[in-house]
Design a protein around this motif. Structure first.
Motif, PDB file in Angstrom:
ATOM      1  N   HIS A   1      40.548  32.603  40.459  1.00 42.74           N
ATOM      2  CA  HIS A   1      40.237  34.029  40.407  1.00 42.74           C
ATOM      3  C   HIS A   1      41.507  34.797  40.067  1.00 42.74           C
TER       4      HIS A   1
ATOM      5  N   PRO B   1      41.579  38.352  38.240  1.00 42.11           N
ATOM      6  CA  PRO B   1      40.897  39.426  37.515  1.00 42.11           C
ATOM      7  C   PRO B   1      41.784  40.234  36.577  1.00 42.11           C
ATOM      8  N   ASP B   2      43.095  40.213  36.788  1.00 42.36           N
ATOM      9  CA  ASP B   2      43.998  40.978  35.924  1.00 42.36           C
ATOM     10  C   ASP B   2      44.427  40.223  34.674  1.00 42.36           C
TER      11      ASP B   2
ATOM     12  N   ALA C   1      40.441  36.556  31.636  1.00 43.12           N
ATOM     13  CA  ALA C   1      39.469  36.476  32.731  1.00 43.12           C
ATOM     14  C   ALA C   1      38.076  36.855  32.236  1.00 43.12           C
TER      15      ALA C   1
ATOM     16  N   GLY D   1      36.142  37.703  36.757  1.00 40.93           N
ATOM     17  CA  GLY D   1      37.563  37.648  37.071  1.00 40.93           C
ATOM     18  C   GLY D   1      38.142  36.256  37.155  1.00 40.93           C
TER      19      GLY D   1
END
Length: 130
Positions: A73, A75-76, A80, A84
């Protein structure tokens, strides 16, 4: 066993260990390679050694790791997905580093065998010249 068989056997070991070192370096360099979830993860390379009838060793093949990798994970991250997640290779760095030490020591041992054999052959030649 002939006089120069030892050099052939040690030489085959040098070649196999060099291939193993190259594969490990490739794996370590790509351990953090990120792909999107719709792509395969980087696949680690594993060298398969095969004994030769003459006592040497050769590369029997290269096997590849799981293309599924592991989902992380993040998300940035630009790759992604909508949830994310990104895909990373399933590479255990501690295992890769342990194997790297084994491959280096195997290579060094083969180099030492080659040097010792060459020294012995040179000494025998010097005796023959006397």
């Amino acid at each position: 066993m002939g006089a120069f068989d030892l050099l052939h056997i040690a030489g085959s070991s040098l070649g196999m260990h060099q291939t193993w070192l190259d594969a490990l370096a490739h794996n370590i360099a790509n351990a953090n390679t990120v792909t999107g979830t719709d792509e395969d993860a980087f696949q680690a390379q594993m060298v398969v050694a095969r004994a030769r009838p003459d006592g040497g060793v050769s590369v029997g093949g290269i096997e590849y790791g799981d293309p599924e990798g592991r989902m992380v994970h993040s998300p940035d991250h630009p790759l992604a997905d909508e949830n994310g997640y990104v895909r990373l290779p399933d590479i255990d760095m501690s295992s890769q580093m342990s194997q790297l030490v084994m491959a280096q020591r195997g290579f060094q041992a083969s180099v030492q065998v080659t040097k010792t054999a060459q020294d012995s052959y040179n000494a025998a030649l010097q005796i023959g010249r006397s």
